[in-house]
Design an enzyme around this catalytic site. Sequence first.
Site, PDB file in Angstrom:
ATOM      1  N   PHE A  66      55.104  41.821  15.194  1.00 38.28           N
ATOM      2  CA  PHE A  66      55.773  40.528  15.000  1.00 38.28           C
ATOM      3  C   PHE A  66      55.211  39.431  15.898  1.00 38.28           C
ATOM      4  O   PHE A  66      55.929  38.511  16.277  1.00 38.28           O
ATOM      5  CB  PHE A  66      57.295  40.674  15.179  1.00 38.28           C
TER       6      PHE A  66
ATOM      7  N   ARG B 206      51.434  24.399  16.350  1.00 41.60           N
ATOM      8  CA  ARG B 206      52.017  24.759  15.046  1.00 41.60           C
ATOM      9  C   ARG B 206      53.408  24.160  14.893  1.00 41.60           C
ATOM     10  O   ARG B 206      53.804  23.753  13.798  1.00 41.60           O
ATOM     11  CB  ARG B 206      52.028  26.277  14.825  1.00 41.60           C
TER      12      ARG B 206
ATOM     13  N   ARG C  68      56.514  35.750  14.988  1.00 42.43           N
ATOM     14  CA  ARG C  68      56.643  35.393  13.565  1.00 42.43           C
ATOM     15  C   ARG C  68      57.097  33.939  13.344  1.00 42.43           C
ATOM     16  O   ARG C  68      58.229  33.589  13.690  1.00 42.43           O
ATOM     17  CB  ARG C  68      57.645  36.352  12.924  1.00 42.43           C
TER      18      ARG C  68
ATOM     19  N   THR D 146      45.486  27.769  13.178  1.00 42.38           N
ATOM     20  CA  THR D 146      45.238  26.338  13.370  1.00 42.38           C
ATOM     21  C   THR D 146      43.996  26.110  14.224  1.00 42.38           C
ATOM     22  O   THR D 146      43.494  24.992  14.297  1.00 42.38           O
ATOM     23  CB  THR D 146      46.446  25.654  14.008  1.00 42.38           C
TER      24      THR D 146
ATOM     25  N   GLU E 210      54.943  35.451   7.463  1.00 44.61           N
ATOM     26  CA  GLU E 210      55.816  34.627   8.294  1.00 44.61           C
ATOM     27  C   GLU E 210      56.725  33.643   7.552  1.00 44.61           C
ATOM     28  O   GLU E 210      57.848  33.415   7.996  1.00 44.61           O
ATOM     29  CB  GLU E 210      54.974  33.826   9.301  1.00 44.61           C
TER      30      GLU E 210
HETATM   31  N1  MTE Z   1      55.978  43.116   9.051  1.00 41.30           N
HETATM   32  C1  MTE Z   1      56.182  44.273   9.707  1.00 41.30           C
HETATM   33  N2  MTE Z   1      56.764  45.293   9.058  1.00 41.30           N
HETATM   34  N3  MTE Z   1      55.846  44.415  11.018  1.00 41.30           N
HETATM   35  C2  MTE Z   1      55.280  43.382  11.724  1.00 41.30           C
HETATM   36  O1  MTE Z   1      54.975  43.536  12.911  1.00 41.30           O
HETATM   37  N4  MTE Z   1      54.518  41.032  11.682  1.00 41.30           N
HETATM   38  C3  MTE Z   1      54.670  39.726  11.030  1.00 41.30           C
HETATM   39  C4  MTE Z   1      54.441  39.842   9.528  1.00 41.30           C
HETATM   40  N5  MTE Z   1      55.198  40.931   8.983  1.00 41.30           N
HETATM   41  C5  MTE Z   1      55.070  42.136  11.050  1.00 41.30           C
HETATM   42  C6  MTE Z   1      55.412  42.062   9.681  1.00 41.30           C
HETATM   43  C7  MTE Z   1      53.776  38.708  11.552  1.00 41.30           C
HETATM   44  S1  MTE Z   1      54.211  37.886  12.960  1.00 41.30           S
HETATM   45  C8  MTE Z   1      52.615  38.378  10.923  1.00 41.30           C
HETATM   46  S2  MTE Z   1      51.620  37.126  11.496  1.00 41.30           S
HETATM   47  C9  MTE Z   1      52.156  39.085   9.715  1.00 41.30           C
HETATM   48  O2  MTE Z   1      53.064  40.100   9.323  1.00 41.30           O
HETATM   49  C10 MTE Z   1      50.796  39.702  10.001  1.00 41.30           C
HETATM   50  O3  MTE Z   1      50.322  40.447   8.948  1.00 41.30           O
HETATM   51  P1  MTE Z   1      49.631  39.806   7.649  1.00 41.30           P
HETATM   52  O4  MTE Z   1      48.864  38.616   8.098  1.00 41.30           O
HETATM   53  O5  MTE Z   1      48.782  40.895   7.162  1.00 41.30           O
HETATM   54  O6  MTE Z   1      50.738  39.421   6.728  1.00 41.30           O
HETATM   55  N1  HPA Z   2      49.037  31.601  14.307  1.00 47.59           N
HETATM   56  C1  HPA Z   2      49.071  32.797  14.903  1.00 47.59           C
HETATM   57  N2  HPA Z   2      48.281  33.126  15.882  1.00 47.59           N
HETATM   58  C2  HPA Z   2      47.395  32.223  16.312  1.00 47.59           C
HETATM   59  C3  HPA Z   2      47.313  30.963  15.732  1.00 47.59           C
HETATM   60  C4  HPA Z   2      48.176  30.637  14.672  1.00 47.59           C
HETATM   61  O1  HPA Z   2      48.149  29.527  14.102  1.00 47.59           O
HETATM   62  N3  HPA Z   2      46.345  30.290  16.373  1.00 47.59           N
HETATM   63  C5  HPA Z   2      45.880  31.124  17.320  1.00 47.59           C
HETATM   64  N4  HPA Z   2      46.509  32.302  17.289  1.00 47.59           N
HETATM   65 MO1  MOS Z   3      52.211  36.568  13.762  1.00 42.20          MO
HETATM   66  S1  MOS Z   3      53.385  35.542  15.098  1.00 42.20           S
HETATM   67  O1  MOS Z   3      51.060  35.248  13.704  1.00 42.20           O
HETATM   68  O2  MOS Z   3      51.491  37.718  14.781  1.00 42.20           O
END
Ligand code: MTE
Ligand code: HPA
Ligand code: MOS
Length: 755
Positions: free
Chosen positions: A226, A308, A340, A438, A715
């Site tokens: 997360f 952001r 997230r 970003t 997110e």
């Molecule tokens: N879903 C689960 N089950 N566990 C996680 O840790 N992290 C969230 C989201 N969903 C998370 C999750 C966050 S903060 C992000 S940025 C995205 O998943 C990252 O994965 P993705 O870019 O492949 O969607």
């Molecule tokens: N989102 C998540 N992680 C990051 C970002 C962003 O926009 N920029 C740098 N690390």
């Molecule tokens: Mo998600 S807060 O960009 O790992």
Amino acid sequence: MAKLPWHINGPLHVSGRSRFIGDEAPLSGMLYAKFFFSPVAHARIIKLDLSAAKAFPGVHAVYSAQDIPGENMIGHVYKDEPLFPEDIIMFYHQPLAMVLSEDESIAEAAAGLIILEAEELPAVFSIEEADRLKQWYIPERKIERGDVADALNRSRYSIHGQSYTGGQEHFYMESQRTRAIPTDHDLIHLLCATQSTTEVQEIAAVVLGIPAHRIAVEVPRLGGAFGGKERSATIWAVMAALGAFLSARPVQVVLTRDEDMRTTGKRHPFLSKWKIGFDEDGKILAWDIELMCNGGAYADLSIAILERAMFHAENCYHIPAVRIKGRACRTNLPPNTAFRGFGGPQGMFTIESALGQIAKKLHKDPLQIRKLNCYQNGDITPYGQQIKESSALDMLNQVAQAADYQQLSKDIQDFNSSHEHLKQGLGIMPVKFGISFTTSFMNQGSALIWVYLDGSLSVSTGGVEMGQELNSKVALIVQRVLGLSFEKIRVESSHTQRTGNASPTAASTGSDINGNAARIAAEKIRKNLTELARVMLQERYEIESEELVFAEDKVFAQAEPEQSIAFPELIKRAHQTRIPLGAYGYYATPDLYFDRDLGQGHPFHYFVYGAAMARVQLNLLSGEHEITSVNIVHENGQSLHPDIDMGQVVGAFIQGMGWCTMEELVIDAKGRYLSANPSTYKIPGVRDLPRDLQVKMLNSKSAEASVFGSKAVGEPPFMYGLAVFFALQNAIQSVKPEAELSFPATPEAIVRALN
Ligand code: MTE
Ligand code: HPA
Ligand code: MOS
């Protein structure tokens, strides 16, 4: 297309076969690390006495700042964070020394014998105080369009306000951990619970003073992250690496839940001061906002998170004159970090609070006011990006229809006029969330595919599996390109030796970036095989080749699906004719740039839109509430896997709802987190779910979307949770119109607002 109900990790999780770092059998000679954590939040170190710990029977070694062979620096973008502080302690529970022993309890007991002599310094914990002292990592940032002061003056109405959102503990199931294994040829292999293999590799190399190629970082899977392992994992990984490097033994670092909750950073609390100008219809003319965040002891990702928040400070609304200022404040708390939404929720909360006040002031329908201000195609954001596919208005219309808004509003009014101690309220939360890091250069990724001689396939990407089922999405993408059945596709761990220089799996871009890289690698393999397949079809069936199809583990001409070559056969022949069966795919998200000094650019590849509407019922006597219904409409592109995406939407909504209604971080006067375990920190449980939760996923077609028309989903849905906060606010204001609910909306906060 092959059948969809497929999820790589699900069967492993439910049957208990999924393994996490630290689950493996201990290695022979392995040392366990325990830490001595600072008992004060801000102090100058006079002496750190390690002698009793070193002399403790069974202790292998005790390491602190002076044992670091390279640089004592784990800061990344902004280099201000030491592995162990040498002079100034910056937060309570900051690690000061590491004890290694073959016996974990010995390591722990010995850590307790370390004596710190220090001169306490005044500590700052609040945003207000840090801002007053100008404790910023970098000077104020600004995004501006038009003359906001003038527009405010010319507005018929204006409101001034202040909003606050609180922190949030990540509460991943798997605590921070790394196992470091020294192998031959001077390599250290880190099995590491991180979202960013590259950052860990880079920083471990700097701290150990060795080239990055001597550090291999591997992530089999994470038990949730997360955002809490995007940067916060690095320190623990480097601790393990340091231990293994100095002792030449395997070293394991695993934090307990309490240690983890005390020492790691969390979601940034934000304070914002704002002025909004509008006309008699509720059309917004001016938006002037200052965003300040509590960054904690070191910069970490605070500057990017603030940025952001600034990019989301106008949410879905077109406003002619805008000034968005941002300041990231240093305090003596653990370094707050990615979570997230990454500042998005904090930015959006403010404008939505302001919109609620406009509706109240004008006695107008809050939905109508939002609709009036929604972005239309062609509008330009305050940071200069043109809106091309706005569905903000459509989302609001659809959620109103799904929830039967008119009837719902009327039912709530009727309920409230016939109940004295129970009151209902309605909250609306539209969402527009920008997809891309970003920091533009981070939007790149790689994949590596090998097809083995039996026709089975292995795909590696730089993406980290953390429960979002990136692995399933990557497999689906490869499946679509090469037509292999899922059993033939294996998605490997993320490993710097297979996919180097990976960006963190974050910013919801995991499947866009890694999925596209995997698609490109798979397309190369298909291209390599196509000519040979044509020859083989010609030899066997005398088919004059036209378009070839790769499907169902076979290759055939579109017109003659019965006459096919089996994939394994094709692969064997390819190997014999010396056609490459490995491919590297590289993807960089197109058209991204942002000029930080000007505050202008095109930072996002596209936006994800949606809207939520929540109805709550509040007990005015106890402050307790129940969520009676929630409707969500989520615009999702051509989903790669609708069930996985549904899991993301529902999970993120619940996490967002928990943030704004029950999760409360409490510190004492010394800056110690008191809410440092599940008994004092409440996250949502099954009983807290809405009685009725309806999610409508829209299979939108978007020219801007990413791999196979899909959109990021990790997110954006987090922010739907805020609908619950605004519904509670609305319920309170039905009895006390001037009441402002503080954040989070715990029963105490509600009772306070009412009294
Ligand atoms: N879903 C689960 N089950 N566990 C996680 O840790 N992290 C969230 C989201 N969903 C998370 C999750 C966050 S903060 C992000 S940025 C995205 O998943 C990252 O994965 P993705 O870019 O492949 O969607
Ligand atoms: N989102 C998540 N992680 C990051 C970002 C962003 O926009 N920029 C740098 N690390
Ligand atoms: Mo998600 S807060 O960009 O790992």
